[in-house]
Design a protein around this motif. Structure first.
Motif, short mmCIF file in Angstrom:
data_model
loop_
_atom_site.label_atom_id
_atom_site.label_comp_id
_atom_site.label_asym_id
_atom_site.label_seq_id
_atom_site.Cartn_x
_atom_site.Cartn_y
_atom_site.Cartn_z
N ILE A 160 0.83 -1.21 0.00
CA ILE A 160 0.00 0.00 0.00
C ILE A 160 0.86 1.26 0.00
O ILE A 160 0.58 2.23 -0.70
CB ILE A 160 -0.95 0.00 1.21
N GLY A 161 1.94 1.22 0.77
CA GLY A 161 2.79 2.41 0.89
C GLY A 161 3.56 2.75 -0.37
O GLY A 161 3.85 3.93 -0.62
N THR A 162 3.90 1.75 -1.18
CA THR A 162 4.74 2.00 -2.37
C THR A 162 3.94 2.22 -3.65
O THR A 162 4.53 2.52 -4.68
CB THR A 162 5.69 0.81 -2.59
N CYS A 163 2.63 2.05 -3.60
CA CYS A 163 1.81 2.21 -4.80
C CYS A 163 0.82 3.36 -4.62
O CYS A 163 -0.08 3.28 -3.78
CB CYS A 163 1.06 0.91 -5.11
N SER A 164 0.99 4.42 -5.41
CA SER A 164 0.11 5.59 -5.30
C SER A 164 -1.34 5.25 -5.65
O SER A 164 -2.27 5.91 -5.18
CB SER A 164 0.61 6.71 -6.22
N LYS A 165 -1.52 4.21 -6.47
CA LYS A 165 -2.87 3.77 -6.84
C LYS A 165 -3.67 3.32 -5.61
O LYS A 165 -4.90 3.42 -5.59
CB LYS A 165 -2.76 2.62 -7.85
N LEU A 166 -2.96 2.84 -4.59
CA LEU A 166 -3.61 2.33 -3.39
C LEU A 166 -3.72 3.37 -2.28
O LEU A 166 -4.09 3.03 -1.15
CB LEU A 166 -2.85 1.10 -2.86
N HIS A 167 -3.40 4.61 -2.58
CA HIS A 167 -3.49 5.66 -1.57
C HIS A 167 -4.92 6.20 -1.51
O HIS A 167 -5.21 7.34 -1.89
CB HIS A 167 -2.48 6.78 -1.87
N THR A 168 -5.80 5.35 -1.04
CA THR A 168 -7.22 5.68 -0.90
C THR A 168 -7.63 5.44 0.55
O THR A 168 -6.90 4.79 1.30
CB THR A 168 -8.08 4.81 -1.84
N PRO A 169 -8.82 5.95 0.96
CA PRO A 169 -9.25 5.77 2.35
C PRO A 169 -9.26 4.32 2.82
O PRO A 169 -8.82 4.02 3.93
CB PRO A 169 -10.67 6.36 2.35
N LYS A 191 -2.46 -7.77 -4.56
CA LYS A 191 -1.68 -8.90 -5.10
C LYS A 191 -0.84 -8.48 -6.29
O LYS A 191 0.32 -8.89 -6.42
CB LYS A 191 -2.62 -10.05 -5.48
N GLU A 192 -1.40 -7.63 -7.16
CA GLU A 192 -0.65 -7.16 -8.33
C GLU A 192 0.57 -6.35 -7.91
O GLU A 192 1.66 -6.50 -8.46
CB GLU A 192 -1.55 -6.33 -9.23
N VAL A 193 0.40 -5.49 -6.93
CA VAL A 193 1.52 -4.66 -6.44
C VAL A 193 2.59 -5.54 -5.80
O VAL A 193 3.79 -5.33 -6.03
CB VAL A 193 1.02 -3.61 -5.43
N LEU A 194 2.17 -6.53 -5.01
CA LEU A 194 3.14 -7.43 -4.37
C LEU A 194 3.94 -8.23 -5.41
O LEU A 194 5.15 -8.40 -5.27
CB LEU A 194 2.42 -8.39 -3.43
N ILE A 195 3.27 -8.71 -6.44
CA ILE A 195 3.96 -9.46 -7.49
C ILE A 195 5.00 -8.57 -8.18
O ILE A 195 6.12 -8.99 -8.45
CB ILE A 195 2.94 -10.00 -8.52
N LYS A 196 4.61 -7.31 -8.46
CA LYS A 196 5.55 -6.37 -9.09
C LYS A 196 6.75 -6.11 -8.19
O LYS A 196 7.89 -6.04 -8.66
CB LYS A 196 4.84 -5.06 -9.41
N LEU A 197 6.50 -5.97 -6.88
CA LEU A 197 7.60 -5.74 -5.94
C LEU A 197 8.55 -6.93 -5.89
O LEU A 197 9.78 -6.76 -5.88
CB LEU A 197 7.03 -5.47 -4.54
N ILE A 198 7.98 -8.14 -5.87
CA ILE A 198 8.81 -9.35 -5.81
C ILE A 198 9.63 -9.51 -7.09
O ILE A 198 10.83 -9.81 -7.06
CB ILE A 198 7.93 -10.59 -5.58
N VAL A 199 8.97 -9.29 -8.25
CA VAL A 199 9.66 -9.39 -9.54
C VAL A 199 10.78 -8.36 -9.63
O VAL A 199 11.90 -8.67 -10.08
CB VAL A 199 8.66 -9.21 -10.71
N LYS A 200 10.51 -7.15 -9.17
CA LYS A 200 11.52 -6.09 -9.19
C LYS A 200 12.70 -6.44 -8.31
O LYS A 200 13.87 -6.25 -8.69
CB LYS A 200 10.88 -4.77 -8.72
N ARG A 201 12.44 -6.99 -7.12
CA ARG A 201 13.51 -7.36 -6.21
C ARG A 201 14.35 -8.50 -6.78
O ARG A 201 15.59 -8.48 -6.68
CB ARG A 201 12.92 -7.77 -4.86
N VAL A 202 13.70 -9.49 -7.39
CA VAL A 202 14.41 -10.62 -7.99
C VAL A 202 15.29 -10.16 -9.16
O VAL A 202 16.44 -10.58 -9.30
CB VAL A 202 13.43 -11.71 -8.45
N SER A 203 14.73 -9.28 -10.00
CA SER A 203 15.49 -8.78 -11.15
C SER A 203 16.70 -7.96 -10.71
O SER A 203 17.76 -7.97 -11.36
CB SER A 203 14.60 -7.94 -12.06
N GLN A 204 16.56 -7.22 -9.61
CA GLN A 204 17.70 -6.44 -9.09
C GLN A 204 18.81 -7.34 -8.59
O GLN A 204 20.00 -7.05 -8.78
CB GLN A 204 17.22 -5.53 -7.94
N LYS A 205 18.45 -8.48 -7.99
CA LYS A 205 19.48 -9.43 -7.51
C LYS A 205 20.19 -10.08 -8.68
O LYS A 205 21.39 -10.32 -8.64
CB LYS A 205 18.81 -10.49 -6.63
N ASP A 206 19.46 -10.37 -9.77
CA ASP A 206 20.07 -10.99 -10.94
C ASP A 206 21.01 -10.01 -11.67
O ASP A 206 22.01 -10.38 -12.20
CB ASP A 206 18.98 -11.47 -11.91
#
Length: 311
Positions: free
Chosen positions: A47-56, A296-311
């Motif tokens: 929620i904190g890293t995705c501006s799309k989820l910055h709702t009430p 779930k979509e945001v979490l998948i993107k975060l995990i993919v981004k973290r994995v790609s950074q390690k590679d």
């Protein structure tokens, strides 16, 4: 005769005295604690890293995750420690701190769940007025008010416990310091304590429960009017899972705190306490957050981004 100023520690009996059961409980609650912490932190990060989820709605979910982390962290780690050590003790200040933090989280979560139900009512029953009703200032002021009410109630309850005398025993038949078990071993008159707990329970618990159930009654009424069978099924599925967890949570707390002290059953109450102090912080992220497609979509993107950074 000893009063509370002489007592320096309490003994926590825990859930079981059997060595075989102790290790099973240790690994079971270690797993539950790890899942609760990881799932709630993932919710906050998503929620904190995705501006799309910055709702009430998601702002309220962040607060719920913070409460979940704090409530389970104030009980389970100490319980795990007492399982491993021979002397299952907790200091008097440590016990009072447990009472304060857990009571704070318990009261604040009850009110927050009611506010979350109102948020869903506004979103489903008043969609065109939603952003006006749940405007940023209103959300911030309401959340701040809920935390302040929780702090005030917890301070009163904890202060009343701290003034009790413990003459006959310092053995608490529970896995953490909670109000009813402490009343049970006190040799002081606990009628004022019980009255204040009952009063707070009626105001906070029954009030929150009434707001929640009323909101869901209006939500169900509007869902019934939906013509699409598929849309109706999805809406009922979401609301029913939320309402089931909330009802289960409220009912266990009502059973624990709205009874007279004479009817306390400590062994039974320990099992019930597991539901609202341990299981709820694990279930909440899955019911309210991790089943949500956007999260779930945001979490998948975060995990993919973290994995790609390690590679």
């Amino acid at each position: 005769m000893k009063n509370h100023s002489v007592i320096t520690e309490f003994i926590l009996v825990g859930l079981s005295s059997s060595p075989e059961h102790q290790m099973i409980l240790f690994w079971l609650f270690s797993l539950i604690y790890a899942v609760a912490i990881i799932s709630n932190i993932l919710t906050i990060l998503a929620i904190g890293t995705c501006s799309k989820l910055h709702t009430p709605m998601y702002f309220l979910l962040i607060n719920l995750s913070i409460i979940n982390i704090c409530s389970i962290s104030v009980t389970v780690p100490k319980m795990l420690q007492t399982i491993l050590v021979e002397r299952k003790s907790i200091t008097f200040p440590g016990c009072i701190a447990q009472v304060y933090v857990f009571t704070l989280m318990l009261g604040t979560e009850l009110m927050l769940l009611a506010f979350m139900a109102f948020d869903r009512y506004a979103a489903i029953c008043r969609p065109f007025q939603y952003m006006v009703i749940m405007r940023k200032e209103f959300c911030l002021e309401t959340i701040a008010g809920l935390w302040l009410i929780g702090m005030a109630n917890s301070a009163i309850q904890t202060g009343l416990v701290a003034r009790l005398s413990f003459c006959d025993s310092n053995i608490i038949n529970h896995f953490f310091c909670e109000l009813p078990p402490m009343f049970n071993i006190s040799c002081s008159d606990t009628s004022l304590n019980e009255t204040m707990v009952f009063t707070a329970s009626v105001i906070i618990l029954i009030g929150s429960c009434a707001v929640t159930l009323t909101s869901y009654c209006f939500i169900v009424r509007d869902i019934i009017k939906i013509r699409s069978t598929e849309s109706k099924r999805k809406a009922f599925s979401t609301c029913s899972s939320h309402l089931l967890v909330v009802s289960f949570y409220y009912s266990t707390i009502i059973y624990t705190f709205l009874r007279p002290a004479s009817s306390y059953s400590l062994e039974e109450d320990k099992v019930i306490a597991i539901i609202y102090s341990v299981l709820t912080p694990v279930l909440n992220p899955f019911i309210y957050s991790l089943r949500n497609t956007d999260v779930k979509e945001v979490l998948i993107k975060l995990i993919v981004k973290r994995v790609s950074q390690k590679d």
